[in-house]
Design a protein around this motif. Structure first.
Motif, PDB file in Angstrom:
ATOM      1  N   LYS A 217       0.852  -1.201   0.000  1.00 30.73           N
ATOM      2  CA  LYS A 217       0.000   0.000   0.000  1.00 30.73           C
ATOM      3  C   LYS A 217       0.880   1.241   0.000  1.00 30.73           C
ATOM      4  CE  LYS A 217      -4.034   2.126   2.104  1.00 30.73           C
ATOM      5  NZ  LYS A 217      -5.193   1.986   2.977  1.00 30.73           N
ATOM      6  N   VAL A 218       0.312   2.318  -0.544  1.00 31.22           N
ATOM      7  CA  VAL A 218       0.974   3.623  -0.491  1.00 31.22           C
ATOM      8  C   VAL A 218      -0.011   4.619   0.123  1.00 31.22           C
ATOM      9  CG1 VAL A 218       2.108   5.460  -1.810  1.00 31.22           C
ATOM     10  CG2 VAL A 218       2.218   3.092  -2.642  1.00 31.22           C
ATOM     11  N   TRP A 219       0.482   5.396   1.092  1.00 27.86           N
ATOM     12  CA  TRP A 219      -0.293   6.512   1.639  1.00 27.86           C
ATOM     13  C   TRP A 219       0.375   7.799   1.180  1.00 27.86           C
ATOM     14  CZ3 TRP A 219       0.677   2.019   4.228  1.00 27.86           C
ATOM     15  CH2 TRP A 219      -0.408   1.364   4.825  1.00 27.86           C
ATOM     16  N   VAL A 220      -0.438   8.722   0.704  1.00 28.18           N
ATOM     17  CA  VAL A 220       0.067  10.002   0.209  1.00 28.18           C
ATOM     18  C   VAL A 220      -0.597  11.113   1.003  1.00 28.18           C
ATOM     19  CG1 VAL A 220       0.149  11.570  -1.779  1.00 28.18           C
ATOM     20  CG2 VAL A 220       0.348   9.094  -2.137  1.00 28.18           C
ATOM     21  N   ALA A 221       0.208  12.048   1.504  1.00 31.64           N
ATOM     22  CA  ALA A 221      -0.345  13.267   2.098  1.00 31.64           C
ATOM     23  C   ALA A 221       0.287  14.450   1.390  1.00 31.64           C
ATOM     24  CB  ALA A 221      -0.060  13.329   3.601  1.00 31.64           C
ATOM     25  N   GLY A 222      -0.550  15.349   0.919  1.00 25.19           N
ATOM     26  CA  GLY A 222      -0.042  16.489   0.158  1.00 25.19           C
ATOM     27  C   GLY A 222      -0.648  17.792   0.635  1.00 25.19           C
ATOM     28  N   ASP A 223       0.158  18.843   0.541  1.00 27.54           N
ATOM     29  CA  ASP A 223      -0.315  20.194   0.828  1.00 27.54           C
ATOM     30  C   ASP A 223      -0.055  21.036  -0.409  1.00 27.54           C
ATOM     31  OD1 ASP A 223      -0.697  22.821   1.578  1.00 27.54           O
ATOM     32  OD2 ASP A 223       0.540  22.713   3.403  1.00 27.54           O
ATOM     33  N   ILE A 224      -1.140  21.332  -1.122  1.00 27.20           N
ATOM     34  CA  ILE A 224      -1.028  22.202  -2.290  1.00 27.20           C
ATOM     35  C   ILE A 224      -1.923  23.428  -2.114  1.00 27.20           C
ATOM     36  CG2 ILE A 224      -0.219  20.482  -3.955  1.00 27.20           C
ATOM     37  CD1 ILE A 224      -3.166  20.159  -4.867  1.00 27.20           C
ATOM     38  N   GLY A 225      -2.094  23.793  -0.860  1.00 28.99           N
ATOM     39  CA  GLY A 225      -2.768  25.056  -0.597  1.00 28.99           C
ATOM     40  C   GLY A 225      -4.219  24.919  -0.188  1.00 28.99           C
ATOM     41  N   ARG A 226      -4.893  26.046  -0.311  1.00 29.22           N
ATOM     42  CA  ARG A 226      -6.222  26.146   0.319  1.00 29.22           C
ATOM     43  C   ARG A 226      -7.331  25.558  -0.532  1.00 29.22           C
ATOM     44  NH1 ARG A 226      -5.380  31.690  -1.345  1.00 29.22           N
ATOM     45  NH2 ARG A 226      -4.280  32.017   0.606  1.00 29.22           N
ATOM     46  N   GLN A 227      -7.080  25.261  -1.783  1.00 35.42           N
ATOM     47  CA  GLN A 227      -8.176  24.822  -2.628  1.00 35.42           C
ATOM     48  C   GLN A 227      -7.746  23.668  -3.535  1.00 35.42           C
ATOM     49  OE1 GLN A 227     -11.604  26.259  -2.895  1.00 35.42           O
ATOM     50  NE2 GLN A 227     -11.590  24.145  -3.606  1.00 35.42           N
ATOM     51  N   ILE A 228      -8.395  22.534  -3.407  1.00 34.75           N
ATOM     52  CA  ILE A 228      -8.241  21.458  -4.380  1.00 34.75           C
ATOM     53  C   ILE A 228      -9.306  21.726  -5.448  1.00 34.75           C
ATOM     54  CG2 ILE A 228      -8.230  18.969  -4.777  1.00 34.75           C
ATOM     55  CD1 ILE A 228      -6.064  19.937  -2.830  1.00 34.75           C
ATOM     56  N   ILE A 229      -8.890  22.095  -6.621  1.00 32.78           N
ATOM     57  CA  ILE A 229      -9.854  22.617  -7.603  1.00 32.78           C
ATOM     58  C   ILE A 229     -10.790  21.517  -8.093  1.00 32.78           C
ATOM     59  CG2 ILE A 229     -10.087  23.700  -9.880  1.00 32.78           C
ATOM     60  CD1 ILE A 229      -7.349  25.123  -9.205  1.00 32.78           C
ATOM     61  N   ASN A 230     -10.219  20.374  -8.442  1.00 32.08           N
ATOM     62  CA  ASN A 230     -11.060  19.244  -8.860  1.00 32.08           C
ATOM     63  C   ASN A 230     -10.629  18.000  -8.092  1.00 32.08           C
ATOM     64  OD1 ASN A 230     -12.539  17.229 -10.010  1.00 32.08           O
ATOM     65  ND2 ASN A 230     -11.873  17.614 -12.126  1.00 32.08           N
ATOM     66  N   PRO A 231     -11.282  17.739  -6.972  1.00 29.64           N
ATOM     67  CA  PRO A 231     -10.830  16.627  -6.116  1.00 29.64           C
ATOM     68  C   PRO A 231     -10.815  15.280  -6.830  1.00 29.64           C
ATOM     69  CG  PRO A 231     -12.455  17.998  -4.977  1.00 29.64           C
ATOM     70  CD  PRO A 231     -12.424  18.470  -6.404  1.00 29.64           C
ATOM     71  N   LEU A 232     -11.714  15.099  -7.782  1.00 26.86           N
ATOM     72  CA  LEU A 232     -11.760  13.808  -8.479  1.00 26.86           C
ATOM     73  C   LEU A 232     -10.474  13.577  -9.274  1.00 26.86           C
ATOM     74  CD1 LEU A 232     -13.698  11.412  -8.961  1.00 26.86           C
ATOM     75  CD2 LEU A 232     -14.512  12.610 -11.006  1.00 26.86           C
ATOM     76  N   ASN A 233     -10.046  14.608  -9.978  1.00 30.76           N
ATOM     77  CA  ASN A 233      -8.818  14.475 -10.749  1.00 30.76           C
ATOM     78  C   ASN A 233      -7.582  14.562  -9.868  1.00 30.76           C
ATOM     79  OD1 ASN A 233      -7.337  14.235 -13.231  1.00 30.76           O
ATOM     80  ND2 ASN A 233      -6.806  16.384 -13.002  1.00 30.76           N
ATOM     81  N   ALA A 234      -7.677  15.335  -8.795  1.00 27.21           N
ATOM     82  CA  ALA A 234      -6.520  15.472  -7.904  1.00 27.21           C
ATOM     83  C   ALA A 234      -6.126  14.113  -7.333  1.00 27.21           C
ATOM     84  CB  ALA A 234      -6.842  16.453  -6.776  1.00 27.21           C
TER      85      ALA A 234
END
Lengths: 732, 154
Positions: free
Chosen positions: A617-634
């Motif tokens: 398994k892989v767990w990913v945590a990311g900080d790309i700011g205040r808005q994820i514009i399209n969560p489905l694609n993100a």
């Protein structure tokens, strides 16, 4: 042109109505509104509103699978305040009035986030002004929603479609005075939004570069010298012309710029199969030039020799590393190496060009059309005003299509034969004529104190030069982590001359540096008896913003608190340290800041007695700011980036022999496959910072997270890639 | 050389060299461009089509060997219930990134569910590992196969 129109048919709005254009560089003091004629599709418009209310929004950037064709119009549609279901999207051609038509560097989000919302907001304000004038009420008393302007006091409303013509006569608002939406009222941004192209993809509609069809089109292959930059001496091209289906076969004398038109032999036929089969009869006498030492084995030996001397260049020197090593409780020396890589876009490089009457029309699956147009212009001696470049969806980019060599080949061959030509490379062409992710070797020395804290670190980075300067994407900056975290640090570099061209590949520099540094830091954590997560948080120290040194690449700096934030989040989500793992199973951490994104990843992996690796398994945590514009694609992008890194680590690496790339296909360079692909759980840490891009930064941590997990599972430290070259078996 | 092959339920006469791979006949002679070229060596699965319902690599299938076998391509896979379920799941879960491999993925997935209506992870690994997704959308491909399988049994 006909084929291209067919491509577009499904996405064209009815002509007429409102046309909103804006040029972005200083972005849009230039928002203008005007009447769109029936030929509106050829104008540089962002927004067109048809009388029936349907909105056509132009996607200005190249689409290579990153989802930008959806995301940029989402920004406009949000502030225009229309229903997403009413939006149709139209792909722009290359046009000087659109800025930054490039897919690279994860830049599209930070560059366009504000300007494209302003484009939408300007349109909305003009529609309101039109309605206010119609009703004789103050504009400030009008509101909008889902393509309607409303006047609550009188209960009146008008659709954007009905207002479009009148809106076009309203003054263009000053962008500075525009009020953008409160993010709480977003109806499109931040909502999981499906890619509108998927219904076409799953039914096999023609939409990629390789699918372009132009009336009268011929098919071409182009044989270059596999020793990069080799010159054509002679060939049996006259014999090739007699082969079935061949319409033309000719030698091309190119230049010396490996990114431009090179020497080679073009074979043009009625079908691509015939062209490629005829090519197999080619006999070419090449002058390969000086190939001495252009072998992977020689590079390795040279690197070791260089490591024994002082670095040619000192990139950074803080404190006194030798003094610190002298008082360290533990000193570790280790050599890390990562190989050359090919981008391996699944759609091999291709381009279609049609030359007639001094003009060129080009259909190119490119990430970077503007330099391509310039290259074609300069090489063929045709003014750019006579060159039309259509950006066609590309079957993967990963940085390969930032170069436009295929474009100039198609243009040249079309001009010679005087007919439209589709140039298509084989997989072997693609792998042997890439702009490779440069290999690199790091000779590290690190010291930790009695508490297991990092005291000092030195790196002698042996990298590559081309024509006497650092090879493209083979450099390392002075702020490479853990620089600035510790008092005693020295980075130096030496360069081996390289013939093969190199270039950016998804998360350039970071994709190799991340593996080397994050693995060595893990090694140092273990040397001092520290938990790697604890070691990382301690190394990052207090939350603080470290500004970038001045220069062309200066950005907003490095925020240690954001990095620590994603490390804590990924540790929590993965259950790091909370679970006793079975023998042969381990978890590893990698964290990396690149392209303005902070990512930490944890991999759980199992190695069995035969040495077979299972990535659990892989767990990913990311900080790309205040808005994820399209969560489905993100989520999709982050999963794909992490798995891309896993695939590179497991099975990918190229070898050079006599200045040629040995490998040619997926039997020797192994792309990740379904049976190897673990679940990837993605979490975003939302912080109050401007939104940034996601095409790249989730990749670098994945590789060291995997190799560190293998260390945790087996006690074996992986210091070179790919893993397929390592024997991890414990059986005799 | 004249051949008449059965493609998506219709006879299609073509005049090509007998060694021409089915892939190029489909793409360049019959203008069915949904089937993709990725490696030319049966390594990537982008060219997967069905021959009598069985997934094959069209890049390694000479036209002379096709005979009267029924060839089905991505353009017609939606004419079967299983194909429709797969396409619907791919759309619902927003599977593709670049999308280039997805025709081949869908052809392999459709053949799998037709053969094994409730595939396990192991079944999916076995049936799908010949199809490379360079964007690595494997997580969603796996989920979409399971969703399509569930839809087929509903």
């Amino acid at each position: 042109m006909l084929a291209r129109r067919n491509f577009l048919k499904a996405s064209l709005a009815a002509g007429g109505g409102l046309l909103l254009t804006a040029t972005l560089p200083t972005l849009a003091k230039a928002a203008t509104l005007g009447h769109a004629g029936p030929d509106a599709v050829t104008l540089n418009a962002y927004v067109r509103i048809a009388p029936d209310g349907r909105v056509t929004i132009t996607a200005k950037n190249p689409e290579v699978g990153q989802g930008i064709k959806i995301m940029l119009p989402m920004l406009i549609a949000e502030e225009l305040d229309v229903a997403w279901a009413d939006v149709q999207i139209e792909q722009a051609d290359l046009d000087p009035r659109y800025p930054a038509q490039v897919a690279g560097g994860s830049t599209a989000t930070p560059v366009n986030w504000l300007p494209l919302r302003q484009v939408g907001a300007a349109g909305r304000q003009m529609l309101i002004a039109a309605a206010a004038a119609e009703w004789g009420v103050p504009a400030t008393t009008c509101t909008t929603a889902a393509g309607q302007v409303m006047h609550a006091a009188s209960g009146r409303s008008l659709s954007y479609g009905a207002l479009a013509t009148k809106a076009a006569t309203q003054p263009v608002p000053d962008l500075k005075t525009l009020t953008l939406k409160d993010p709480k009222s977003f109806t499109i941004i931040g909502k999981p939004t499906r890619n509108i192209e998927v219904p076409r993809i799953v039914t096999g509609q023609p939409m990629f570069g390789i699918d372009v069809s132009v009336p009268g089109m011929l098919y071409a292959v182009f044989q270059k010298c596999d020793a990069h930059g080799g010159r054509l001496v002679s060939s049996n091209v006259a014999d090739i012309r007699k082969l079935p289906g061949v319409r033309a076969a000719f030698e091309v004398k190119g230049g010396t710029d490996l990114r431009g038109l090179l020497d080679g032999v073009a074979v043009v036929a009625d079908s691509w199969w015939q062209a490629n089969r005829a090519r197999q009869q080619l006999q070419i006498n090449w002058d390969e030039g000086d190939i001495a030492g252009q072998n992977s084995a020689d590079f390795a030996a040279t690197a070791v020799r260089m490591s024994k001397g002082r670095p040619e260049t000192i990139l950074r020197k803080d404190g006194d590393v030798n003094e610190a090593f002298g008082r360290a409780a533990h000193v570790v020396e280790a050599t890390y190496h990562y190989p050359f890589l090919s981008h391996m876009d699944l759609e091999p490089q291709n381009c279609t060009a049609s030359y007639a009457d001094g003009k060129l029309e080009i259909w190119a699956p490119t990430q970077n059309p503007a330099p391509g147009s310039k290259l074609v212009s300069a090489t063929l001696g045709i003014p750019e005003s006579a060159i039309k470049v259509h950006m066609v969806r590309a079957g993967g980019g990963f940085g390969r299509r930032l170069s436009n060599d295929y474009m100039v080949e198609a243009a040249w061959i079309s001009k010679v034969v005087g007919a439209p030509v589709k140039v298509l490379w084989t997989r072997e062409d693609d792998m042997r004529h890439d702009f490779y992710r440069p290999a690199g070797t790091h000779f590290f020395k690190g010291g930790v104190d009695a508490n297991g804290n990092l005291l000092a670190l030195a790196d002698h980075f042996v990298t590559f030069s081309q024509d006497g300067v650092i090879a493209n994407s083979a450099d390392m900056g002075p702020t490479e982590f853990p620089a600035r975290m510790i008092e005693h640090l020295e980075f130096g570099a030496s360069m081996i001359p390289l013939r093969a061209p190199t270039g950016p590949m998804r998360a350039p520099r970071s994709n190799g540096l991340g593996f080397a540094f994050q693995s060595f830091l893990d090694e140092l954590a273990h040397a001092g008896g520290r938990d790697p997560v604890d070691f990382a948080l301690n190394l990052l120290g207090k939350p603080r913003l470290l500004p970038d040194p001045p220069g062309p690449r200066a950005g907003p700096g490095f925020d240690t608190g954001r990095m620590a934030g994603v490390i804590r989040l990924v540790a929590e989500k993965s259950g790091w340290g909370r679970e006793k793992l079975p023998a042969g199973t381990g978890m590893g951490l990698g964290y990396y800041f690149s392209h303005l994104g902070y990512f930490a990843e944890i991999v759980k992996a199992t190695v069995n007695a035969t040495g077979a690796i299972t990535v659990d398994k892989v767990w990913v945590a990311g900080d790309i700011g205040r808005q994820i514009i399209n969560p489905l694609n993100a989520e999709n992008q982050a999963q794909g980036s992490a798995l891309d890194g896993i695939g590179q680590a497991l099975g990918q690496g190229l070898h050079l022999e006599g200045a040629k790339v040995v490998e040619g296909n997926f039997d020797t360079v192994l792309p990740l496959r379904m049976r190897q692909a673990p679940p990837v759980e993605v979490h975003f840490l939302v912080t109050d910072h401007p939104p940034t891009g996601l095409g790249e930064p989730a990749l670098p941590p994945a590789l060291p997270a995997l190799t560190n997990a293998i260390f945790a599972a087996t006690g074996k430290r992986i210091r070179s890639l790919p893993l397929k070259d390592h024997d991890l078996s414990t059986t005799a | 050389m004249q051949y008449t092959i059965q493609v998506n339920g219709a006879p299609r006469p073509v005049d090509v060299d007998g060694e021409t791979p089915l892939l190029w006949v489909l793409r360049d002679t019959l203008d069915l461009k949904g089937t993709k070229f990725g490696c030319g060596a049966a390594q990537c699965g982008a060219c997967t089509v069905h021959m009598n319902g069985v997934p094959i690599r069209a890049c390694q299938t000479p036209i002379a060997s096709v005979g009267t076998a029924a060839i089905t391509t991505i353009e017609a896979i939606g004419e079967t219930k299983v194909g429709q379920n797969i396409q619907a799941a791919w759309i619902a879960l927003d599977v593709p990134q670049c999308g280039y491999c997805q025709a081949g993925q869908i052809m392999s997935a459709t053949a799998l569910i037709t053969r094994v209506p409730a595939p396990t992870d192991h079944d999916i690994n076995e049936a799908m590992s010949g199809n490379v997704c360079r964007c690595a959308t494997y997580t969603r491909i796996r989920a979409a196969i399971k969703q399509a399988a569930d839809a087929g049994r509903a």
